[in-house]
Design a protein around this motif. Structure first.
Motif, PDB file in Angstrom:
ATOM      1  N   LEU A 102      -0.597  52.966 -17.529  1.00 16.75           N
ATOM      2  CA  LEU A 102       0.579  52.331 -16.935  1.00 16.75           C
ATOM      3  C   LEU A 102       1.050  51.087 -17.678  1.00 16.75           C
ATOM      4  O   LEU A 102       2.221  50.729 -17.611  1.00 16.75           O
ATOM      5  CB  LEU A 102       0.325  51.985 -15.460  1.00 16.75           C
ATOM      6  CG  LEU A 102       0.323  53.180 -14.503  1.00 16.75           C
ATOM      7  CD1 LEU A 102      -0.014  52.737 -13.085  1.00 16.75           C
ATOM      8  CD2 LEU A 102       1.667  53.900 -14.515  1.00 16.75           C
ATOM      9  N   SER A 104       0.989  50.673 -21.012  1.00 16.38           N
ATOM     10  CA  SER A 104       1.483  50.894 -22.372  1.00 16.38           C
ATOM     11  C   SER A 104       2.793  51.663 -22.340  1.00 16.38           C
ATOM     12  O   SER A 104       2.819  52.815 -21.922  1.00 16.38           O
ATOM     13  CB  SER A 104       0.445  51.619 -23.217  1.00 16.38           C
ATOM     14  OG  SER A 104      -0.303  52.485 -22.419  1.00 16.38           O
ATOM     15  N   SER A 105       3.873  51.037 -22.807  1.00 14.76           N
ATOM     16  CA  SER A 105       5.200  51.600 -22.599  1.00 14.76           C
ATOM     17  C   SER A 105       5.380  52.964 -23.257  1.00 14.76           C
ATOM     18  O   SER A 105       6.095  53.802 -22.748  1.00 14.76           O
ATOM     19  CB  SER A 105       6.268  50.631 -23.091  1.00 14.76           C
ATOM     20  OG  SER A 105       6.109  50.412 -24.473  1.00 14.76           O
ATOM     21  N   GLY A 107       2.793  55.019 -23.948  1.00 10.97           N
ATOM     22  CA  GLY A 107       1.683  55.902 -23.630  1.00 10.97           C
ATOM     23  C   GLY A 107       0.469  55.670 -24.513  1.00 10.97           C
ATOM     24  O   GLY A 107       0.491  54.850 -25.424  1.00 10.97           O
ATOM     25  N   THR A 135       3.602  61.592 -12.009  1.00  5.52           N
ATOM     26  CA  THR A 135       4.701  60.754 -12.482  1.00  5.52           C
ATOM     27  C   THR A 135       6.090  61.333 -12.213  1.00  5.52           C
ATOM     28  O   THR A 135       7.077  60.621 -12.343  1.00  5.52           O
ATOM     29  CB  THR A 135       4.582  60.459 -13.993  1.00  5.52           C
ATOM     30  OG1 THR A 135       4.471  61.693 -14.694  1.00  5.52           O
ATOM     31  CG2 THR A 135       3.391  59.580 -14.296  1.00  5.52           C
ATOM     32  N   GLU A 288       6.083  61.249 -17.701  1.00  2.85           N
ATOM     33  CA  GLU A 288       5.257  60.044 -17.837  1.00  2.85           C
ATOM     34  C   GLU A 288       6.071  58.890 -18.422  1.00  2.85           C
ATOM     35  O   GLU A 288       6.049  57.766 -17.907  1.00  2.85           O
ATOM     36  CB  GLU A 288       4.053  60.343 -18.744  1.00  2.85           C
ATOM     37  CG  GLU A 288       3.159  59.127 -18.950  1.00  2.85           C
ATOM     38  CD  GLU A 288       2.157  59.285 -20.099  1.00  2.85           C
ATOM     39  OE1 GLU A 288       1.850  60.425 -20.476  1.00  2.85           O
ATOM     40  OE2 GLU A 288       1.708  58.260 -20.609  1.00  2.85           O
ATOM     41  N   ARG A 292       7.275  55.252 -16.456  1.00  4.57           N
ATOM     42  CA  ARG A 292       6.985  53.907 -16.935  1.00  4.57           C
ATOM     43  C   ARG A 292       8.261  53.121 -17.219  1.00  4.57           C
ATOM     44  O   ARG A 292       8.350  51.936 -16.922  1.00  4.57           O
ATOM     45  CB  ARG A 292       6.120  53.968 -18.181  1.00  4.57           C
ATOM     46  CG  ARG A 292       4.724  53.471 -17.887  1.00  4.57           C
ATOM     47  CD  ARG A 292       3.930  53.217 -19.103  1.00  4.57           C
ATOM     48  NE  ARG A 292       4.240  54.143 -20.151  1.00  4.57           N
ATOM     49  CZ  ARG A 292       3.597  55.292 -20.352  1.00  4.57           C
ATOM     50  NH1 ARG A 292       2.584  55.623 -19.590  1.00  4.57           N
ATOM     51  NH2 ARG A 292       3.947  56.083 -21.320  1.00  4.57           N
ATOM     52  N   ARG A 293       9.251  53.801 -17.775  1.00  2.48           N
ATOM     53  CA  ARG A 293      10.516  53.128 -18.051  1.00  2.48           C
ATOM     54  C   ARG A 293      11.150  52.635 -16.750  1.00  2.48           C
ATOM     55  O   ARG A 293      11.779  51.589 -16.717  1.00  2.48           O
ATOM     56  CB  ARG A 293      11.443  54.117 -18.763  1.00  2.48           C
ATOM     57  CG  ARG A 293      12.719  53.501 -19.304  1.00  2.48           C
ATOM     58  CD  ARG A 293      12.459  52.710 -20.549  1.00  2.48           C
ATOM     59  NE  ARG A 293      13.710  52.457 -21.268  1.00  2.48           N
ATOM     60  CZ  ARG A 293      13.758  51.954 -22.489  1.00  2.48           C
ATOM     61  NH1 ARG A 293      12.653  51.637 -23.120  1.00  2.48           N
ATOM     62  NH2 ARG A 293      14.906  51.753 -23.087  1.00  2.48           N
ATOM     63  N   GLN A 295       9.695  51.444 -14.283  1.00  2.00           N
ATOM     64  CA  GLN A 295       8.953  50.318 -13.712  1.00  2.00           C
ATOM     65  C   GLN A 295       9.522  48.994 -14.193  1.00  2.00           C
ATOM     66  O   GLN A 295       9.052  47.932 -13.811  1.00  2.00           O
ATOM     67  CB  GLN A 295       7.456  50.395 -14.082  1.00  2.00           C
ATOM     68  CG  GLN A 295       6.775  51.669 -13.639  1.00  2.00           C
ATOM     69  CD  GLN A 295       6.980  51.931 -12.168  1.00  2.00           C
ATOM     70  OE1 GLN A 295       6.775  51.053 -11.340  1.00  2.00           O
ATOM     71  NE2 GLN A 295       7.412  53.142 -11.833  1.00  2.00           N
ATOM     72  N   ARG A 296      10.533  49.057 -15.060  1.00  2.00           N
ATOM     73  CA  ARG A 296      11.144  47.826 -15.556  1.00  2.00           C
ATOM     74  C   ARG A 296      12.212  47.359 -14.578  1.00  2.00           C
ATOM     75  O   ARG A 296      12.922  48.161 -13.986  1.00  2.00           O
ATOM     76  CB  ARG A 296      11.808  48.076 -16.915  1.00  2.00           C
ATOM     77  CG  ARG A 296      10.873  48.675 -17.922  1.00  2.00           C
ATOM     78  CD  ARG A 296      11.419  48.621 -19.316  1.00  2.00           C
ATOM     79  NE  ARG A 296      12.845  48.929 -19.406  1.00  2.00           N
ATOM     80  CZ  ARG A 296      13.555  48.718 -20.503  1.00  2.00           C
ATOM     81  NH1 ARG A 296      12.993  48.214 -21.570  1.00  2.00           N
ATOM     82  NH2 ARG A 296      14.829  49.022 -20.530  1.00  2.00           N
ATOM     83  N   TYR A 315       8.287  44.075 -16.193  1.00  2.00           N
ATOM     84  CA  TYR A 315       7.636  45.236 -15.577  1.00  2.00           C
ATOM     85  C   TYR A 315       7.108  44.863 -14.200  1.00  2.00           C
ATOM     86  O   TYR A 315       6.715  43.718 -13.971  1.00  2.00           O
ATOM     87  CB  TYR A 315       6.480  45.729 -16.450  1.00  2.00           C
ATOM     88  CG  TYR A 315       6.935  46.655 -17.553  1.00  2.00           C
ATOM     89  CD1 TYR A 315       6.958  48.027 -17.360  1.00  2.00           C
ATOM     90  CD2 TYR A 315       7.384  46.153 -18.763  1.00  2.00           C
ATOM     91  CE1 TYR A 315       7.394  48.881 -18.358  1.00  2.00           C
ATOM     92  CE2 TYR A 315       7.823  46.992 -19.773  1.00  2.00           C
ATOM     93  CZ  TYR A 315       7.824  48.357 -19.565  1.00  2.00           C
ATOM     94  OH  TYR A 315       8.271  49.198 -20.548  1.00  2.00           O
ATOM     95  N   GLN A 321       2.977  49.556  -9.086  1.00  2.00           N
ATOM     96  CA  GLN A 321       3.136  50.819  -9.828  1.00  2.00           C
ATOM     97  C   GLN A 321       2.109  51.839  -9.350  1.00  2.00           C
ATOM     98  O   GLN A 321       2.416  53.007  -9.142  1.00  2.00           O
ATOM     99  CB  GLN A 321       2.939  50.590 -11.323  1.00  2.00           C
ATOM    100  CG  GLN A 321       3.946  49.662 -11.955  1.00  2.00           C
ATOM    101  CD  GLN A 321       3.814  49.668 -13.472  1.00  2.00           C
ATOM    102  OE1 GLN A 321       3.506  50.697 -14.074  1.00  2.00           O
ATOM    103  NE2 GLN A 321       4.050  48.538 -14.089  1.00  2.00           N
TER     104      GLN A 321
END
Ligand SMILES: [Zn+2]
Length: 360
Positions: A102, A104-105, A107, A135, A288, A292-293, A295-296, A315, A321
């Motif tokens: 989570l 590492s943008s 992965g 995800t 995935e 993560r994107r 979460q910004r 983030y 998250q």
């Protein structure tokens, strides 16, 4: 460092040190998983009943975290019928894996993940796929992208493998239009939220289906002069284009820079982290990266002095998250196949949706 400094200093939130201090034991990790996977209290994954009790056999030590259902008498733990089903790994290892993935943008490759967790690469590959399974928004809980939405299509993943002949050892699939590589449609709202999906072909029908799934009908679509997007965008409130061929990249607020940077994130993740992604698993990697994107958060500051507006991207906290990810765990499964690989069993019961990656 002065005397006693190490003891006094509070670890910074979201740091590795903070994670280890907050969840130091297997017991604390289990309590965390129970609270996030069952936000409304424990329930039976076999029948859905909430009439459950912590299983204890008189005079004997029973398995940690074991529950029994009063309704169907089935036994289960917090990982039963989730992507972590029947895991032999400590939950602390799962927690570390979730943390590493989570934060590492682009992965983490299974090779690196394996080294960091102290497990074999094939095990790390399975852990990452289990996490990936949570995800996607298959239940449609996330609101549609709205207002101004930039749309683009791109090529990603490996071309289909062809049978090699005695004379032709390598199969060359040229990049760009007309290549046999899978295609991905991307959409980026100006408020920061994004979506992406593997499409069969970048024609109006497939792009339209993608937009219907992720974008609100009252949105203004912005794109380059791609004909398929233009036709698909007719169903929406408005459509503006920039023509790259005429050296146009942005006319005032009309541009597709965010969609293009999203497409390049997908490509960078593939080139820099995952390397070979088969068509079969591509949607899972896309899910995935999009999770993560999303979460910004774009935070807008306006100066009191001169009114200038600046934007900052931050983030969300790891805890938040993790909560969003694990609340989806029950009913999503990844199992080991007999051949040592992975398989994705069908939904556990009516009411649980099929994985988007299982449909095409
Ligand atoms: Zn039950």
């Amino acid at each position: 460092m002065g005397r006693g400094m190490a003891g006094k200093r509070a670890p910074r939130v979201n740091s590795l040190e903070w994670l280890e201090a907050k969840y130091p034991t297997e017991d604390s990790a289990r309590r965390l998983f129970e609270s996030l996977i069952w936000p409304h209290g424990p329930h039976c994954p076999h029948c859905g009943s909430a009439e459950v009790w912590r299983f204890r056999k008189k005079g004997r030590k029973s398995r940690a975290g074991l529950f029994e259902c009063r309704y169907c008498s089935g036994q289960f733990t917090v990982t039963t019928k989730t992507p972590m089903h029947a895991t032999k790994l400590p939950l602390k290892v799962w927690l570390r894996a979730l943390y590493l993935i989570l934060i590492s943008s682009k992965g983490v490759s299974s090779v690196i993940l394996g080294k960091q967790l102290g497990v074999r690469q094939p095990t790390a590959w399975k852990i990452a796929h289990a996490i990936r399974e949570m995800t996607d928004d298959r239940d449609g809980d996330e609101p549609l992208l709205g207002k101004i939405v930039e749309v683009d299509t791109t090529f990603m993943g490996a071309p289909p493998r062809k049978k090699k002949s005695r004379f032709h050892k390598y199969v060359w699939n040229p990049p760009g239009k007309g290549s046999a590589r899978p295609q991905v449609a991307v959409a980026a709202s100006r408020d920061g939220r994004v979506a992406a999906a593997v499409i069969e072909k970048s024609d109006a029908q497939n792009v339209g289906r993608f937009l219907d799934r992720f974008v609100s009908k009252d949105a203004v679509i912005m794109s380059d002069d791609d004909r398929a997007i233009s036709r698909a965008a007719k169903a929406f409130k408005e459509h503006s284009t920039v023509t790259h061929g005429d050296d146009q990249f942005a006319i005032g607020s009309v541009h597709a820079n965010r969609a293009e940077s999203l497409a390049s994130l997908l490509k960078r993740a593939q080139l820099g982290v995952f390397h070979f992604i088969s068509r079969k698993h591509l949607q899972r990697y896309v899910d995935e990266l999009m999770f993560r994107r999303n979460q910004r958060r774009v935070i807008t500051h306006q100066s009191i002095k001169d009114g200038t507006v600046t934007q900052e991207i931050r983030y969300r906290n790891f805890d938040d998250q993790l909560a969003d990810l694990l609340k989806r765990a029950v009913g999503r499964q990844v199992r080991r196949s007999r051949s040592g690989g992975l398989e994705w069993p069908p939904p556990i019961a009516p009411g649980f949706a099929l994985a988007p990656s299982a449909s095409p």
